[in-house]
Design a protein around this motif. Structure first.
Motif, mmCIF file in Angstrom:
data_model
loop_
_atom_site.group_PDB
_atom_site.id
_atom_site.type_symbol
_atom_site.label_atom_id
_atom_site.label_comp_id
_atom_site.label_asym_id
_atom_site.label_seq_id
_atom_site.Cartn_x
_atom_site.Cartn_y
_atom_site.Cartn_z
ATOM 1 N N ARG A 106 0.843 -1.197 0.000
ATOM 2 C CA ARG A 106 0.000 0.000 0.000
ATOM 3 C C ARG A 106 0.877 1.246 0.000
ATOM 4 O O ARG A 106 1.955 1.258 0.601
ATOM 5 N N ILE A 107 0.391 2.297 -0.651
ATOM 6 C CA ILE A 107 1.052 3.598 -0.561
ATOM 7 C C ILE A 107 0.699 4.191 0.792
ATOM 8 O O ILE A 107 -0.434 4.079 1.259
ATOM 9 N N THR A 108 1.698 4.825 1.428
ATOM 10 C CA THR A 108 1.431 5.517 2.686
ATOM 11 C C THR A 108 1.680 7.008 2.508
ATOM 12 O O THR A 108 2.553 7.422 1.737
ATOM 13 N N VAL A 109 0.877 7.797 3.196
ATOM 14 C CA VAL A 109 1.071 9.250 3.236
ATOM 15 C C VAL A 109 1.223 9.621 4.704
ATOM 16 O O VAL A 109 0.324 9.366 5.513
ATOM 17 N N ASN A 110 2.398 10.167 5.044
ATOM 18 C CA ASN A 110 2.728 10.505 6.435
ATOM 19 C C ASN A 110 2.556 9.297 7.356
ATOM 20 O O ASN A 110 2.106 9.412 8.493
ATOM 21 N N GLY A 111 2.891 8.115 6.827
ATOM 22 C CA GLY A 111 2.830 6.886 7.604
ATOM 23 C C GLY A 111 1.478 6.199 7.620
ATOM 24 O O GLY A 111 1.345 5.076 8.104
ATOM 25 N N THR A 112 0.460 6.851 7.070
ATOM 26 C CA THR A 112 -0.892 6.272 7.045
ATOM 27 C C THR A 112 -1.108 5.541 5.721
ATOM 28 O O THR A 112 -1.003 6.155 4.655
ATOM 29 N N PRO A 113 -1.409 4.227 5.767
ATOM 30 C CA PRO A 113 -1.655 3.498 4.516
ATOM 31 C C PRO A 113 -2.974 3.921 3.883
ATOM 32 O O PRO A 113 -3.963 4.138 4.577
ATOM 33 N N LEU A 114 -2.968 4.023 2.566
ATOM 34 C CA LEU A 114 -4.183 4.383 1.830
ATOM 35 C C LEU A 114 -4.918 3.124 1.389
ATOM 36 O O LEU A 114 -4.310 2.195 0.845
ATOM 37 N N ASP A 115 -6.228 3.113 1.603
ATOM 38 C CA ASP A 115 -7.081 2.068 1.043
ATOM 39 C C ASP A 115 -7.618 2.624 -0.273
ATOM 40 O O ASP A 115 -8.553 3.418 -0.290
ATOM 41 N N GLU A 116 -6.989 2.226 -1.370
ATOM 42 C CA GLU A 116 -7.317 2.797 -2.680
ATOM 43 C C GLU A 116 -8.291 1.942 -3.478
ATOM 44 O O GLU A 116 -8.514 2.191 -4.661
ATOM 45 N N SER A 117 -8.909 0.971 -2.827
ATOM 46 C CA SER A 117 -9.782 0.034 -3.537
ATOM 47 C C SER A 117 -10.982 0.705 -4.203
ATOM 48 O O SER A 117 -11.508 0.185 -5.188
ATOM 49 N N SER A 118 -11.410 1.861 -3.706
ATOM 50 C CA SER A 118 -12.594 2.504 -4.281
ATOM 51 C C SER A 118 -12.318 3.173 -5.629
ATOM 52 O O SER A 118 -13.241 3.456 -6.378
ATOM 53 N N TYR A 119 -11.044 3.408 -5.944
ATOM 54 C CA TYR A 119 -10.745 4.084 -7.213
ATOM 55 C C TYR A 119 -9.622 3.458 -8.022
ATOM 56 O O TYR A 119 -9.499 3.715 -9.222
ATOM 57 N N LEU A 120 -8.782 2.636 -7.406
ATOM 58 C CA LEU A 120 -7.670 2.028 -8.139
ATOM 59 C C LEU A 120 -8.196 1.036 -9.179
ATOM 60 O O LEU A 120 -9.145 0.293 -8.919
ATOM 61 N N TYR A 121 -7.579 1.041 -10.348
ATOM 62 C CA TYR A 121 -7.981 0.135 -11.433
ATOM 63 C C TYR A 121 -7.923 -1.314 -10.947
ATOM 64 O O TYR A 121 -6.932 -1.729 -10.341
ATOM 65 N N PRO A 122 -8.975 -2.099 -11.194
ATOM 66 C CA PRO A 122 -9.018 -3.488 -10.706
ATOM 67 C C PRO A 122 -7.802 -4.294 -11.166
ATOM 68 O O PRO A 122 -7.446 -4.289 -12.336
ATOM 69 N N GLY A 123 -7.167 -4.954 -10.205
ATOM 70 C CA GLY A 123 -6.010 -5.794 -10.510
ATOM 71 C C GLY A 123 -4.691 -5.049 -10.549
ATOM 72 O O GLY A 123 -3.630 -5.678 -10.630
ATOM 73 N N ASP A 124 -4.726 -3.724 -10.501
ATOM 74 C CA ASP A 124 -3.503 -2.923 -10.537
ATOM 75 C C ASP A 124 -2.898 -2.798 -9.139
ATOM 76 O O ASP A 124 -3.632 -2.720 -8.152
ATOM 77 N N TYR A 125 -1.567 -2.773 -9.072
ATOM 78 C CA TYR A 125 -0.887 -2.462 -7.818
ATOM 79 C C TYR A 125 -0.916 -0.956 -7.599
ATOM 80 O O TYR A 125 -0.976 -0.192 -8.569
ATOM 81 N N PRO A 126 -0.801 -0.508 -6.357
ATOM 82 C CA PRO A 126 -0.703 0.927 -6.121
ATOM 83 C C PRO A 126 0.478 1.560 -6.873
ATOM 84 O O PRO A 126 0.413 2.689 -7.309
ATOM 85 N N SER A 127 1.561 0.778 -7.025
ATOM 86 C CA SER A 127 2.676 1.242 -7.852
ATOM 87 C C SER A 127 3.571 0.060 -8.176
ATOM 88 O O SER A 127 3.864 -0.757 -7.300
ATOM 89 N N GLY A 128 4.007 -0.016 -9.414
ATOM 90 C CA GLY A 128 4.920 -1.075 -9.822
ATOM 91 C C GLY A 128 6.345 -0.814 -9.371
ATOM 92 O O GLY A 128 7.139 -1.725 -9.212
ATOM 93 N N GLU A 129 6.678 0.474 -9.148
ATOM 94 C CA GLU A 129 8.018 0.824 -8.699
ATOM 95 C C GLU A 129 7.940 1.475 -7.320
ATOM 96 O O GLU A 129 6.955 2.107 -6.974
ATOM 97 N N GLU A 130 8.987 1.279 -6.547
ATOM 98 C CA GLU A 130 9.025 1.857 -5.208
ATOM 99 C C GLU A 130 9.535 3.292 -5.278
ATOM 100 O O GLU A 130 10.318 3.644 -6.151
ATOM 101 N N PHE A 131 9.079 4.115 -4.339
ATOM 102 C CA PHE A 131 9.550 5.494 -4.249
ATOM 103 C C PHE A 131 9.312 6.008 -2.836
ATOM 104 O O PHE A 131 8.515 5.454 -2.082
ATOM 105 N N LYS A 132 10.043 7.055 -2.510
ATOM 106 C CA LYS A 132 9.887 7.708 -1.208
ATOM 107 C C LYS A 132 10.173 9.190 -1.436
ATOM 108 O O LYS A 132 11.305 9.552 -1.770
ATOM 109 N N VAL A 133 9.134 10.019 -1.299
ATOM 110 C CA VAL A 133 9.303 11.448 -1.579
ATOM 111 C C VAL A 133 8.699 12.288 -0.454
ATOM 112 O O VAL A 133 7.771 11.853 0.229
ATOM 113 N N THR A 134 9.245 13.485 -0.295
ATOM 114 C CA THR A 134 8.641 14.495 0.573
ATOM 115 C C THR A 134 8.212 15.628 -0.347
ATOM 116 O O THR A 134 9.039 16.186 -1.084
#
Length: 197
Positions: A106-134
């Motif tokens: 799951r993607i986290t924002v300020n340490g809080t995981p996002l539940d993206e199931s209501s809008y994320l494309y079915p079967g898609d991962y939140p992201s195929g590549e890892e990243f960490k940004v401020t």
């Protein structure tokens, strides 16, 4: 006879006055519509699959240009990385730490995981590549809902702007899908963003 001519003259004046009034009202209506489109409400055409299933190719949305500062979860139209009008979802705002991904992918924002199931494309991962940004102040981190088909902030991290978009580049907030008529929808912010501190 004189009365008849007088009555005809009055009728002709009324017709001319009515025609002028109609033209004036029509011109006024067009002027108001142009002002609204320029400064308040616009229409945006969806050219790609990057926001599926929320938005499909050829969908049209109304954009509120007076919506104020973008918030996490908003769908916004902005001047994109190549200068074209682009539409994506705001994931992070100035000061946010956006990370992909936690142990449950799951993607986290300020340490809080996002539940993206209501809008994320079915079967898609939140992201195929890892990243960490401020996210810097006054900037946004934006992602498409169809992550594997979206050239979003992640795709531009190596550029001078590091994938961020300025809040000033935002044209407006997408408020409603109005075309096709059978898929009309008023957009709301997903509840998951309310948990982010």
């Amino acid at each position: 006879m004189a009365d008849t001519k007088k009555a005809e003259g009055v009728q002709q004046k009324k017709k001319k006055g009515g025609f002028r009034e109609t033209l004036l009202l029509l011109a006024l209506g067009v002027a108001i519509a142009l002002v609204l489109q320029q400064f308040a409400v616009g229409s945006f055409y969806i050219p790609s699959e990057s926001m599926q299933n929320t938005l499909e190719i050829n969908d049209r949305v109304f954009v509120n240009k007076l919506a104020g500062k973008p918030e996490r979860g908003d769908i916004v139209v902005f001047k994109g990385w190549n200068g074209d009008d682009t539409i994506k979802r705001v994931i992070g705002v100035g000061g946010d730490k956006v990370v992909c991904c936690d142990s449950k992918r799951r993607i986290t924002v300020n340490g809080t995981p996002l539940d993206e199931s209501s809008y994320l494309y079915p079967g898609d991962y939140p992201s195929g590549e890892e990243f960490k940004v401020t996210v810097p102040p006054g900037k946004l981190w934006l992602m498409g809902d169809h992550r594997s088909a979206s050239a979003d902030s992640r795709s531009h991290m190596a550029e001078p702007g590091k994938g961020f978009i300025s809040e000033d580049a935002v044209v407006g907030k997408a408020v409603m899908r109005y075309w096709p008529l059978g898929r009309g929808l008023i957009f709301t912010r997903p509840d998951t963003f309310d948990k982010v501190k």
